[in-house]
Design a protein around this motif. Structure first.
Motif, short mmCIF file in Angstrom:
data_model
loop_
_atom_site.label_atom_id
_atom_site.label_comp_id
_atom_site.label_asym_id
_atom_site.label_seq_id
_atom_site.Cartn_x
_atom_site.Cartn_y
_atom_site.Cartn_z
N GLY A 43 -8.07 25.28 147.90
CA GLY A 43 -8.96 26.39 147.84
C GLY A 43 -8.90 27.68 148.36
N GLU A 44 -7.47 27.95 148.93
CA GLU A 44 -6.92 29.01 149.50
C GLU A 44 -6.19 29.99 148.58
N THR A 45 -6.16 31.24 148.88
CA THR A 45 -5.65 32.17 147.65
C THR A 45 -4.50 32.79 148.54
N PRO A 46 -3.26 32.87 148.19
CA PRO A 46 -2.19 33.53 148.94
C PRO A 46 -2.23 34.85 148.68
N VAL A 47 -1.89 35.97 149.66
CA VAL A 47 -1.68 37.31 149.12
C VAL A 47 -0.46 37.56 148.74
N GLY A 48 0.67 36.82 148.99
CA GLY A 48 1.91 37.04 148.27
C GLY A 48 2.46 35.51 147.92
N MET A 49 3.19 35.38 146.96
CA MET A 49 3.80 34.20 146.27
C MET A 49 4.90 34.64 145.49
N VAL A 50 5.74 33.43 145.14
CA VAL A 50 7.16 33.71 144.50
C VAL A 50 6.83 34.05 142.90
N ARG A 51 7.39 34.79 142.43
CA ARG A 51 7.36 35.20 141.13
C ARG A 51 7.89 33.88 140.31
N ASP B 50 10.18 38.19 145.16
CA ASP B 50 11.63 37.54 144.74
C ASP B 50 12.04 36.36 145.25
N GLY B 51 12.18 35.17 144.59
CA GLY B 51 12.39 33.85 144.85
C GLY B 51 13.62 33.70 145.30
N GLY B 52 14.68 34.90 145.00
CA GLY B 52 16.25 34.41 145.36
C GLY B 52 16.28 34.51 147.00
N GLN B 53 15.62 35.23 147.53
CA GLN B 53 15.82 35.39 149.07
C GLN B 53 14.69 36.12 149.71
N ALA B 54 14.11 35.87 150.95
CA ALA B 54 13.16 36.50 151.39
C ALA B 54 13.28 37.87 151.67
N ASP B 55 12.10 38.33 151.33
CA ASP B 55 12.07 39.93 151.43
C ASP B 55 11.08 40.05 152.62
N VAL C 212 6.60 31.26 150.39
CA VAL C 212 7.92 31.93 150.27
C VAL C 212 8.69 30.80 149.62
N GLY C 213 8.38 29.72 149.88
CA GLY C 213 8.66 28.39 149.10
C GLY C 213 8.38 28.32 147.63
N TRP C 214 9.16 27.91 146.87
CA TRP C 214 9.05 27.78 145.49
C TRP C 214 7.70 26.88 145.15
N CYS C 215 6.84 27.27 144.40
CA CYS C 215 5.86 26.53 144.15
C CYS C 215 4.78 25.98 145.07
N ASP C 216 4.91 26.48 146.48
CA ASP C 216 4.20 26.34 147.70
C ASP C 216 2.73 26.58 147.36
N GLU C 217 2.65 27.85 146.61
CA GLU C 217 1.27 28.34 146.31
C GLU C 217 0.35 27.28 145.51
N ASP C 218 1.08 26.14 144.78
CA ASP C 218 0.25 25.15 143.94
C ASP C 218 -0.65 24.63 145.20
#
Length: 343
Positions: free
Chosen positions: A78-86, A111-116, A66-72
């Protein structure tokens, strides 16, 4: 000399820089892969953060960032998120350094503006990562009701690439690998600093502009855009250092265009979106600002430069910085030549 002519004077090596970026990033990627997969994750783990302590009982299989760029950082391990911020500015909504790690997988983009919360709940996560964010106690409570949630250790929008890597590494049971990634990224930055020695000890101001405003936004120490430049051996402009002392806890401030001399520096870095660059460069006061008039001005508007410079990570740094950092050194070189200084 116009702003356009000055900026074109430092842009002629773009193709060579992109080529070098690919080579350097490729070498770093092989090191990163060994750091990511060289350790067997260990669970359960407890991750302490500013909003509490989170227990991750077993290895997570469905991770939502949910945090910006946390998916990096998640992808670096080596893990793949099922959801991440656009990611805004990228047509696919995904940064190219993440595309390379995802292959053909396409996580749900949030949406990175607020948690859905409803969408996140529907993804059935067993771990929620919200490190680079402004998550408050209420948001943490709501996310934690869905799945174990890991937040920042420092403060809202304060988690730099090191903190992101450590917090996410802990949550994934990969703390030793996190330190390896951090050490290797530091070595990468040190190598870039050596290759661009003109930057050592030089002052900088990092800012942006929003059309219609009579001021320029400047970033202060502790902000992600500022700290990596300090890591390269540069220093914040004296006026920026003073503003930081006078405004503790602030990460940015507005400076009137009539007072730009307060943040004068050896090099000015500005990021733009939309038509902001043209709007700023048409301002007479901006044209007269010494870093601009002398050629010590770097405009960032392509998505790779904007995102890697604004929100660096262990994936974004080796991808974006080999093309970005030499531009800073070139701009200082143009200004030094303009002033009659020897290289």
């Amino acid at each position: 000399m116009t702003v356009t002519r000055l900026t074109s004077a430092i842009g002629g090596a773009t193709g060579r820089l992109l080529s070098r970026r690919a080579v350097v990033a490729g070498g770093f990627a092989s090191l990163l892969a060994r750091a990511s997969f060289g350790q067997t994750p260990s669970f359960p783990v407890t991750v302490e953060h500013a909003l509490g302590a989170t227990i991750v009982p077993t290895r997570p299989r469905r991770i939502v960032t949910v945090g910006w760029c946390d998916e990096d950082s998640v992808l670096a391990f080596g893990e793949t998120p099922v959801g991440m911020v656009r990611r805004g500015m990228f047509e696919s909504g995904i940064a190219p350094w993440c595309e390379a790690k995802l292959g053909g997988v396409r996580p749900r983009l949030l949406d990175g503006g607020q948690a859905d919360y409803e969408t996140i709940l529907g993804l059935e996560p067993d771990l929620i990562v919200n490190v680079f964010s402004d998550m408050d106690a209420r948001s943490y409570e709501r996310l934690s009701a869905i799945a174990p949630t890991v937040g920042y250790a420092s403060g809202p929008w304060r988690a730099d690439w090191r903190e992101q890597t450590r917090q996410i590494g802990k949550a994934l049971g990969r703390s030793p690998a996190a330190e390896t990634l951090i050490d290797r990224t530091r070595l990468f930055l040190a190598a870039l600093a050596r290759q661009n020695g003109r930057l050592a000890g030089r002052s900088f101001t990092f800012g942006t502009y929003f059309p219609g405003s009579g001021s320029m936004v400047v970033y202060l120490p502790g902000e992600t855009r500022v700290d990596w430049l300090i890591d390269l051996g540069m220093r914040v402009a004296p006026g920026i250092a003073r503003l930081s002392r006078e405004n503790p806890g602030r990460s940015s401030l507005d400076i009137s265009l009539e007072q730009l001399e307060l943040v004068e520096s050896d090099v000015l870095i500005m990021w733009y979106e939309g038509g902001a660059r043209g709007a700023m460069e048409s301002q007479p006061l901006f044209q007269l600002f010494r870093p601009v008039s002398s050629g010590a001005y770097v405009a960032l508007e392509d998505p790779v430069s904007v995102w890697s410079a604004s929100w660096p990570s262990v994936l974004a740094i080796p991808y974006g910085f080999p093309g970005l950092v030499p531009r800073l050194a070139q701009a200082i070189g143009v200004a030094d030549s303009h002033a009659g200084k020897e290289p």
